[in-house]
Design a protein around this motif. Structure first.
Motif, PDB file in Angstrom:
ATOM      1  N   LYS A  19       0.815  -1.218   0.000  1.00 31.54           N
ATOM      2  CA  LYS A  19       0.000   0.000   0.000  1.00 31.54           C
ATOM      3  C   LYS A  19       0.846   1.265   0.000  1.00 31.54           C
ATOM      4  O   LYS A  19       0.471   2.275  -0.602  1.00 31.54           O
ATOM      5  CB  LYS A  19      -0.956  -0.009   1.197  1.00 31.54           C
ATOM      6  CG  LYS A  19      -2.052  -1.062   1.084  1.00 31.54           C
ATOM      7  CD  LYS A  19      -3.063  -0.932   2.203  1.00 31.54           C
ATOM      8  CE  LYS A  19      -4.192  -1.946   2.034  1.00 31.54           C
ATOM      9  NZ  LYS A  19      -5.211  -1.827   3.099  1.00 31.54           N
ATOM     10  N   LYS A  20       2.002   1.209   0.661  1.00 31.46           N
ATOM     11  CA  LYS A  20       2.883   2.378   0.664  1.00 31.46           C
ATOM     12  C   LYS A  20       3.399   2.663  -0.742  1.00 31.46           C
ATOM     13  O   LYS A  20       3.467   3.822  -1.172  1.00 31.46           O
ATOM     14  CB  LYS A  20       4.046   2.150   1.621  1.00 31.46           C
ATOM     15  CG  LYS A  20       3.666   2.188   3.102  1.00 31.46           C
ATOM     16  CD  LYS A  20       4.895   2.067   3.982  1.00 31.46           C
ATOM     17  CE  LYS A  20       4.511   2.148   5.463  1.00 31.46           C
ATOM     18  NZ  LYS A  20       5.704   2.010   6.342  1.00 31.46           N
ATOM     19  N   LYS A  21       3.752   1.591  -1.463  1.00 30.78           N
ATOM     20  CA  LYS A  21       4.245   1.769  -2.830  1.00 30.78           C
ATOM     21  C   LYS A  21       3.113   2.228  -3.755  1.00 30.78           C
ATOM     22  O   LYS A  21       3.347   3.014  -4.679  1.00 30.78           O
ATOM     23  CB  LYS A  21       4.859   0.472  -3.339  1.00 30.78           C
ATOM     24  CG  LYS A  21       6.192   0.124  -2.671  1.00 30.78           C
ATOM     25  CD  LYS A  21       6.815  -1.117  -3.288  1.00 30.78           C
ATOM     26  CE  LYS A  21       8.168  -1.411  -2.646  1.00 30.78           C
ATOM     27  NZ  LYS A  21       8.804  -2.620  -3.228  1.00 30.78           N
ATOM     28  N   VAL A  22       1.923   1.714  -3.513  1.00 29.48           N
ATOM     29  CA  VAL A  22       0.767   2.141  -4.306  1.00 29.48           C
ATOM     30  C   VAL A  22       0.545   3.637  -4.122  1.00 29.48           C
ATOM     31  O   VAL A  22       0.410   4.391  -5.096  1.00 29.48           O
ATOM     32  CB  VAL A  22      -0.510   1.361  -3.907  1.00 29.48           C
ATOM     33  CG1 VAL A  22      -1.743   1.982  -4.559  1.00 29.48           C
ATOM     34  CG2 VAL A  22      -0.385  -0.095  -4.308  1.00 29.48           C
ATOM     35  N   PHE A  26       1.076   6.404  -7.184  1.00 27.63           N
ATOM     36  CA  PHE A  26      -0.102   7.009  -7.798  1.00 27.63           C
ATOM     37  C   PHE A  26      -0.406   8.427  -7.319  1.00 27.63           C
ATOM     38  O   PHE A  26      -1.180   9.133  -7.963  1.00 27.63           O
ATOM     39  CB  PHE A  26      -1.326   6.119  -7.568  1.00 27.63           C
ATOM     40  CG  PHE A  26      -1.315   4.857  -8.380  1.00 27.63           C
ATOM     41  CD1 PHE A  26      -1.758   4.862  -9.690  1.00 27.63           C
ATOM     42  CD2 PHE A  26      -0.844   3.664  -7.842  1.00 27.63           C
ATOM     43  CE1 PHE A  26      -1.744   3.696 -10.451  1.00 27.63           C
ATOM     44  CE2 PHE A  26      -0.833   2.497  -8.582  1.00 27.63           C
ATOM     45  CZ  PHE A  26      -1.273   2.511  -9.897  1.00 27.63           C
ATOM     46  N   THR A  27       0.176   8.843  -6.215  1.00 21.42           N
ATOM     47  CA  THR A  27      -0.089  10.192  -5.712  1.00 21.42           C
ATOM     48  C   THR A  27       0.301  11.252  -6.744  1.00 21.42           C
ATOM     49  O   THR A  27       1.404  11.237  -7.291  1.00 21.42           O
ATOM     50  CB  THR A  27       0.685  10.445  -4.397  1.00 21.42           C
ATOM     51  OG1 THR A  27       0.155   9.595  -3.376  1.00 21.42           O
ATOM     52  CG2 THR A  27       0.554  11.892  -3.964  1.00 21.42           C
ATOM     53  N   GLU A  50      -8.136   5.382  -2.497  1.00 20.30           N
ATOM     54  CA  GLU A  50      -7.451   5.826  -1.284  1.00 20.30           C
ATOM     55  C   GLU A  50      -6.226   6.692  -1.585  1.00 20.30           C
ATOM     56  O   GLU A  50      -5.640   7.274  -0.681  1.00 20.30           O
ATOM     57  CB  GLU A  50      -7.017   4.609  -0.453  1.00 20.30           C
ATOM     58  CG  GLU A  50      -8.158   3.678  -0.052  1.00 20.30           C
ATOM     59  CD  GLU A  50      -9.127   4.317   0.936  1.00 20.30           C
ATOM     60  OE1 GLU A  50      -8.771   5.360   1.532  1.00 20.30           O
ATOM     61  OE2 GLU A  50     -10.236   3.772   1.107  1.00 20.30           O
ATOM     62  N   CYS A  51      -5.827   6.744  -2.839  1.00 19.85           N
ATOM     63  CA  CYS A  51      -4.644   7.520  -3.234  1.00 19.85           C
ATOM     64  C   CYS A  51      -5.048   8.945  -3.629  1.00 19.85           C
ATOM     65  O   CYS A  51      -6.140   9.174  -4.152  1.00 19.85           O
ATOM     66  CB  CYS A  51      -3.940   6.855  -4.422  1.00 19.85           C
ATOM     67  SG  CYS A  51      -3.432   5.158  -4.140  1.00 19.85           S
ATOM     68  N   CYS A 239      -2.764  -3.177 -10.449  1.00 20.20           N
ATOM     69  CA  CYS A 239      -2.108  -2.084  -9.717  1.00 20.20           C
ATOM     70  C   CYS A 239      -0.667  -2.423  -9.356  1.00 20.20           C
ATOM     71  O   CYS A 239       0.215  -1.562  -9.422  1.00 20.20           O
ATOM     72  CB  CYS A 239      -2.912  -1.746  -8.465  1.00 20.20           C
ATOM     73  SG  CYS A 239      -4.500  -0.983  -8.848  1.00 20.20           S
ATOM     74  N   LYS A 240      -0.428  -3.673  -8.995  1.00 20.92           N
ATOM     75  CA  LYS A 240       0.943  -4.092  -8.675  1.00 20.92           C
ATOM     76  C   LYS A 240       1.827  -4.018  -9.917  1.00 20.92           C
ATOM     77  O   LYS A 240       2.980  -3.583  -9.845  1.00 20.92           O
ATOM     78  CB  LYS A 240       0.942  -5.509  -8.113  1.00 20.92           C
ATOM     79  CG  LYS A 240       2.308  -5.983  -7.629  1.00 20.92           C
ATOM     80  CD  LYS A 240       2.207  -7.322  -6.916  1.00 20.92           C
ATOM     81  CE  LYS A 240       3.552  -7.741  -6.333  1.00 20.92           C
ATOM     82  NZ  LYS A 240       3.444  -9.017  -5.585  1.00 20.92           N
ATOM     83  N   SER A 241       1.291  -4.434 -11.054  1.00 23.90           N
ATOM     84  CA  SER A 241       2.048  -4.376 -12.303  1.00 23.90           C
ATOM     85  C   SER A 241       2.369  -2.940 -12.687  1.00 23.90           C
ATOM     86  O   SER A 241       3.425  -2.665 -13.275  1.00 23.90           O
ATOM     87  CB  SER A 241       1.259  -5.054 -13.429  1.00 23.90           C
ATOM     88  OG  SER A 241       1.047  -6.423 -13.148  1.00 23.90           O
ATOM     89  N   ILE A 242       1.472  -2.012 -12.333  1.00 25.18           N
ATOM     90  CA  ILE A 242       1.700  -0.605 -12.666  1.00 25.18           C
ATOM     91  C   ILE A 242       2.822  -0.027 -11.813  1.00 25.18           C
ATOM     92  O   ILE A 242       3.771   0.572 -12.336  1.00 25.18           O
ATOM     93  CB  ILE A 242       0.409   0.218 -12.486  1.00 25.18           C
ATOM     94  CG1 ILE A 242      -0.646  -0.213 -13.499  1.00 25.18           C
ATOM     95  CG2 ILE A 242       0.704   1.716 -12.641  1.00 25.18           C
ATOM     96  CD1 ILE A 242      -2.006   0.422 -13.298  1.00 25.18           C
TER      97      ILE A 242
END
Length: 277
Positions: A19-22, A26-27, A50-51, A239-242
């Motif tokens: 989640k931290k990497k997400v 994306f922020t 959530e981002c 999302c992980k692949s992104i």
């Protein structure tokens, strides 16, 4: 998330996301998701809600888009929605004009909109639209959209994610000529232009998903009891692949599936020849 059977748990290994990497990845980014009113596109939108990002959602069903926007409103993401049937050229052009007016450009495009059809070629002899419609949404629409916004992606060193299917990697399957050929067409197009895009800083990712439990597969009775991935699981993989900027995702068992598809196709052809004799 749906409860998996034992065989589904073996076929669809868990997808854990950081989640931290997400949030970090994306922020501040603008993310375009086509086919966002249901299924995989909808779940990706909820996952990214959530981002602190800008979600741009497009689909045919404006009421569902508005509902998703309302549900996400209390969360961190900003949401813009646009109702359009991407099979219609004039509606695509109106949508593209909308995109070019948005402040901040576009960082990520998730090509998710699609249409599947299972039908014998003998039932399509007087239905050429079976093929024109699938090509319109599965091939011509994403090509037309990307031709317009590649300059925007280049400015932001962006990323293109194509939600494809394992069918594009398997031997041709009877009854799926319209679907498999149209999905394969865009898969080949993206892989063909990928080296040029990468040279300009635009990353590309091809996601080859297995059968996913969406509304699109419901009309096909044969799929009812077949193993299928959940839309939430698929969203995590995407999302992980992104954020890892992976070039490709495919199931661990795809090589066995490819061998099986070739063998079954050749066996079927051999059996038909035997019947004629």
């Amino acid at each position: 998330m749906q409860n998996y059977s034992l065989i589904e748990s073996c076929l669809f290994l868990p997808a854990f996301i950081n989640k931290k990497k997400v949030n970090k990845h994306f922020t501040g980014k603008s993310v375009l998701i086509t086919g966002a009113s249901s299924g995989i596109g909808e779940q990706v939108a909820y996952l990214l809600a959530e981002c602190d990002c800008h979600l741009i959602l497009v689909a045919r069903r404006g009421d569902r888009l508005s509902q998703i926007k309302e549900e996400v409103a209390a969360k961190a993401a900003k949401v813009s929605v646009f109702q359009a049937d991407l099979r219609n050229v004039s509606e695509i052009d109106t949508f593209l004009a909308f995109l070019h007016k948005l402040p901040g450009g576009i960082d990520i495009v998730i090509n998710n909109a699609g249409h599947s059809i299972r039908r014998s070629i003998f039932e399509s002899l007087d239905r050429p639209h079976d093929f024109s419609r699938t090509m319109a949404i599965n091939y011509f629409a994403p090509v037309r959209i990307l031709l317009s916004i590649i300059p925007l992606l280049r400015e932001r060193q962006g990323q293109i994610i194509n939600i494809s299917t394992i069918n594009a990697l398997l031997a041709p399957v009877p009854y799926f000529a319209a679907y498999q050929s149209s999905k394969s067409a865009f898969d080949v197009w993206l892989r063909a232009v990928s080296p040029e895009l990468i040279s300009k800083g635009i990353a590309t990712t091809s996601i080859y998903l297995p059968l996913v439990r969406t509304a699109m597969i419901q009309p096909t009775a044969a799929y009812k009891n077949m193993p299928a991935m959940s839309t939430e699981h698929a969203a995590k993989i995407i999302c992980k692949s992104i954020y890892k900027r992976k070039k490709k995702y495919q199931p661990w068992w795809i090589v066995f599936g490819q061998i099986a598809s070739i063998f079954s196709r050749n066996f079927a052809d051999f059996s038909k020849k035997g019947e004629k004799k």
